[in-house]
Design an enzyme around this catalytic site. Sequence first.
Site, short mmCIF file in Angstrom:
data_model
loop_
_atom_site.label_atom_id
_atom_site.label_comp_id
_atom_site.label_asym_id
_atom_site.label_seq_id
_atom_site.Cartn_x
_atom_site.Cartn_y
_atom_site.Cartn_z
N ARG A 153 6.48 -27.41 -56.23
CA ARG A 153 5.54 -28.18 -55.41
C ARG A 153 5.69 -27.85 -53.93
O ARG A 153 4.71 -27.68 -53.21
CB ARG A 153 5.78 -29.68 -55.64
CG ARG A 153 5.42 -30.12 -57.04
CD ARG A 153 6.05 -31.45 -57.38
NE ARG A 153 7.49 -31.31 -57.50
CZ ARG A 153 8.23 -31.85 -58.46
NH1 ARG A 153 7.66 -32.58 -59.37
NH2 ARG A 153 9.53 -31.68 -58.50
N ARG A 174 11.27 -18.82 -61.68
CA ARG A 174 11.81 -18.64 -63.04
C ARG A 174 10.71 -18.15 -63.98
O ARG A 174 10.88 -17.26 -64.77
CB ARG A 174 12.32 -19.97 -63.57
CG ARG A 174 13.81 -20.09 -63.60
CD ARG A 174 14.18 -21.48 -63.99
NE ARG A 174 13.24 -22.43 -63.37
CZ ARG A 174 13.32 -23.73 -63.47
NH1 ARG A 174 14.28 -24.28 -64.16
NH2 ARG A 174 12.45 -24.53 -62.88
N ALA A 234 16.28 -25.38 -49.20
CA ALA A 234 16.47 -25.85 -50.57
C ALA A 234 17.82 -26.56 -50.71
O ALA A 234 17.89 -27.79 -50.58
CB ALA A 234 16.35 -24.67 -51.53
N ARG A 235 18.87 -25.80 -50.94
CA ARG A 235 20.20 -26.38 -51.09
C ARG A 235 21.25 -25.38 -50.63
O ARG A 235 21.07 -24.17 -50.81
CB ARG A 235 20.51 -26.69 -52.56
CG ARG A 235 20.05 -28.03 -53.05
CD ARG A 235 20.83 -29.18 -52.41
NE ARG A 235 20.32 -30.46 -52.86
CZ ARG A 235 19.27 -31.11 -52.35
NH1 ARG A 235 18.61 -30.60 -51.33
NH2 ARG A 235 18.90 -32.27 -52.84
N GLU A 264 28.12 -28.69 -46.97
CA GLU A 264 27.70 -29.52 -45.84
C GLU A 264 28.24 -30.95 -46.01
O GLU A 264 28.46 -31.38 -47.14
CB GLU A 264 26.16 -29.52 -45.72
CG GLU A 264 25.45 -30.10 -46.93
CD GLU A 264 23.93 -29.97 -46.85
OE1 GLU A 264 23.41 -28.86 -46.68
OE2 GLU A 264 23.28 -31.02 -47.00
N HIS A 282 20.14 -30.62 -42.38
CA HIS A 282 19.49 -31.15 -43.60
C HIS A 282 18.47 -32.24 -43.26
O HIS A 282 18.59 -33.39 -43.71
CB HIS A 282 20.55 -31.66 -44.59
CG HIS A 282 20.06 -31.67 -46.02
ND1 HIS A 282 20.87 -31.42 -47.09
CD2 HIS A 282 18.83 -31.90 -46.53
CE1 HIS A 282 20.17 -31.51 -48.22
NE2 HIS A 282 18.91 -31.80 -47.89
N ILE A 283 17.46 -31.85 -42.49
CA ILE A 283 16.46 -32.84 -42.03
C ILE A 283 15.04 -32.45 -42.42
O ILE A 283 14.08 -32.98 -41.86
CB ILE A 283 16.53 -33.04 -40.49
CG1 ILE A 283 16.36 -31.69 -39.74
CG2 ILE A 283 17.82 -33.73 -40.08
CD1 ILE A 283 16.14 -31.84 -38.24
C1 GLV Z 1 16.51 -33.27 -49.95
O1 GLV Z 1 17.28 -32.38 -49.75
C2 GLV Z 1 15.92 -33.55 -51.20
O2 GLV Z 1 16.34 -32.97 -52.22
O3 GLV Z 1 15.03 -34.40 -51.25
#
Ligand code: GLV
Length: 329
Positions: A153, A174, A234-235, A264, A282-283
């Site tokens: 999304r 994927r 993402a992460r 983090e 991470h904002i």
């Molecule tokens: C933020 O990092 C989320 O996964 O919503």
Amino acid sequence: MQKILVARPIFPDVIERLKQHFEVDWNNGDALPADELARRLADKDGALTAGDPINAAMLAAAPRLRVVANMAVGYNNFDMAAFNAANVLGTNTPDVLNETTADFGWALMMAAARRITESEHYLRAGKWEKWSYDMFIGPDVYGSTLGVVGMGRIGQAIARRAQGFNMRVIYHNRSRVAPEIESALNAEYRTKEALLREADHVVLVLPYTAENHHTIGAAELALMKPTATLTNVARGGIVDDAALAEALRERRIAAAGLDVFEGEPKVHPALLTVPNVVLTPHIASASEATRRAMANLAADNLIAALGEGPRAGRPPNPINPDVMGKARS
Ligand code: GLV
């Protein structure tokens, strides 16, 4: 009254909403260490988390716990095998953050490409004494090729914005997305390797899983163009941060924009010393409206999962719906 733990500070009016349904134990302070989190979960029926790791031992020590609502779309902080084994429902907050996060991905990508923070630091340090034709030159965004890794999304919302910038869009996922989505976004599928070779700006928007740990490491960075940028909204853990810092230092890629980091809130010290990276804490989903929507959606999930009324037992965003209606084990 059922009891819940809200593991993090959130909007006080959402706490008030939850108090109409539950007895609320609210940690309105720093993230709880694992042992205290386990202790405070032990007598609860539900919990609201925001990235707090929830593991098998915590579930075993909390026999009444039936649902944990994560105030995030990503839920790699949940051990889902343990949730499934214990018949505990996990929920997340998809969709409400798509556009805000896509905006931020663009902001980071553009700041990295056009060297905005790097040049601001230079200006603030009083180093700007004359104009020069090659001062902070960088790659263009308009008319270039965008490579989206993770066409979910948020990836689609990022790709949609590329049309206004006259960009070619390539993506890796994927599995290929439906042909009508590809044609609406004017996006072409590529293998990860082909995308990395071809893209001028790579944006990572895939969920973190064990399989995609360090999906961008030294070998992948070596495929990228020296003029390319890499953005991660993402992460942490998807990128090998040490390898990235080295590639940036050696200018093997032009720049990076990072909102997420391995381990983090600690940040790899090497990233702090390279100039060509834009770093944010991470904002990406942090607009007022979106953070409110996320908090309320997490509350909706808890209330529906545990509560009474027409939606009882049918929360809007179950991650593992198969456990719904099953007794805790
Ligand atoms: C933020 O990092 C989320 O996964 O919503």
